[in-house]
Design an enzyme around this catalytic site. Structure first.
Site, PDB file in Angstrom:
ATOM      1  N   TYR A 164      -2.690 -54.806  -2.829  1.00  0.00           N
ATOM      2  CA  TYR A 164      -1.245 -54.898  -3.024  1.00  0.00           C
ATOM      3  C   TYR A 164      -0.863 -55.767  -4.226  1.00  0.00           C
ATOM      4  O   TYR A 164      -0.092 -55.320  -5.095  1.00  0.00           O
ATOM      5  CB  TYR A 164      -0.578 -55.406  -1.745  1.00  0.00           C
ATOM      6  CG  TYR A 164       0.926 -55.266  -1.756  1.00  0.00           C
ATOM      7  CD1 TYR A 164       1.531 -54.027  -1.570  1.00  0.00           C
ATOM      8  CD2 TYR A 164       1.751 -56.375  -1.967  1.00  0.00           C
ATOM      9  CE1 TYR A 164       2.916 -53.896  -1.582  1.00  0.00           C
ATOM     10  CE2 TYR A 164       3.119 -56.256  -1.985  1.00  0.00           C
ATOM     11  CZ  TYR A 164       3.704 -55.011  -1.794  1.00  0.00           C
ATOM     12  OH  TYR A 164       5.075 -54.896  -1.822  1.00  0.00           O
ATOM     13  N   LYS A 168       0.981 -54.274  -7.726  1.00  0.00           N
ATOM     14  CA  LYS A 168       2.310 -54.737  -8.120  1.00  0.00           C
ATOM     15  C   LYS A 168       2.278 -55.435  -9.472  1.00  0.00           C
ATOM     16  O   LYS A 168       3.236 -55.348 -10.261  1.00  0.00           O
ATOM     17  CB  LYS A 168       2.902 -55.654  -7.043  1.00  0.00           C
ATOM     18  CG  LYS A 168       3.265 -54.907  -5.761  1.00  0.00           C
ATOM     19  CD  LYS A 168       4.255 -53.776  -6.014  1.00  0.00           C
ATOM     20  CE  LYS A 168       4.701 -53.096  -4.742  1.00  0.00           C
ATOM     21  NZ  LYS A 168       5.677 -52.009  -4.981  1.00  0.00           N
TER      22      LYS A 168
END
Length: 239
Positions: A164, A168
């Site tokens: 994650y 991002k």
């Protein structure tokens, strides 16, 4: 005569995406509520209709080029242009020890969180360029901020994982590069903050209203608004 703003929100059948679609429709915008699962997307549209809000359901799986192309063709047929693209669709991915994480473990999250926004922006770029005031909002995360994750105050609060945060951070760089390459389009990234959604098992301390504040604000900027920036609901945040 005032022209209605046309917006598309990916991953909008629940959470931040659904609340963003609701708020934009409430403001009088024409909104395409995009969802990978058509049944869930239709259910969200029906629920919003019960609140007196009309939005268009749109089948769109950001991991499928055919699906993205079909969605762009649908928006072209219905609206002829797109004023605001909100790349919100994302998954949390595996929560694993980095030393035990294989490249294959990260393939799905990169397909969704990084390659997905690229597919969608490419497919909808002609429709954005048909707008007199095009904007793109990339829904990122503070987890993608190197400055934040290297801040000693966060050291024991954020579990180290590869998927994650890395996707991002990549989305933040995409924002920077697209903003430089597309000077005719306002392109910004947003950190919604730690918001209670399915993505984190509803452990976040913010409401979806608070989490969508910066998304809605950046979606509504004028032609002289910022581009190539990273913002939360309190203003600019560090990369």
């Amino acid at each position: 005569m005032r022209t209605t703003t046309i917006a598309l929100v990916t991953g909008a059948n629940k959470g931040l995406g659904r609340e963003t679609a609701r708020r934009l429709a409430e403001s009088g915008w024409e909104v395409f509520l995009a969802a990978r699962d058509s049944a869930r997307g239709t259910k969200a549209v029906t629920e919003l209709a019960a609140q007196g809000l009309r939005v268009h359901p749109l089948a769109l799986d950001v991991t499928s080029q055919d699906s993205v192309d079909a969605a762009a063709a649908t928006v072209r047929a219905i609206a002829g242009r797109l004023d605001v693209l909100i790349n919100n669709a994302a998954i949390a991915g595996p929560s694993m020890d980095p030393a035990r994480t294989r490249a294959e473990d990260l393939r799905e999250i990169f397909e969704t969180n990084v390659f997905g926004p690229i597919r969608v922006l490419n497919a909808f770029l002609p429709l954005l360029r048909a707008s007199g005031q095009p904007r793109v909002v990339m829904v990122s995360s503070g987890m993608g901020s190197i400055a934040t994750l290297t801040d000693p105050r966060w050291k024991d609060l954020v579990r180290p994982t590869l998927g994650y945060p890395t996707t991002k951070a990549a989305l933040n760089m995409l924002t920077t590069v697209y903003a430089a390459a597309l000077p005719d389009i306002r392109v910004n990234a947003v950190d919604p903050g730690y918001t209670a959604t399915d993505l984190n098992g509803h452990s976040g301390f913010q409401s979806v209203s608070e989490g969508t504040a910066a998304i809605v604000e950046l979606a509504g900027i004028g032609p002289d608004g910022p581009t190539g920036g990273f913002f939360d609901r309190n203003g600019a945040v560090p990369w």
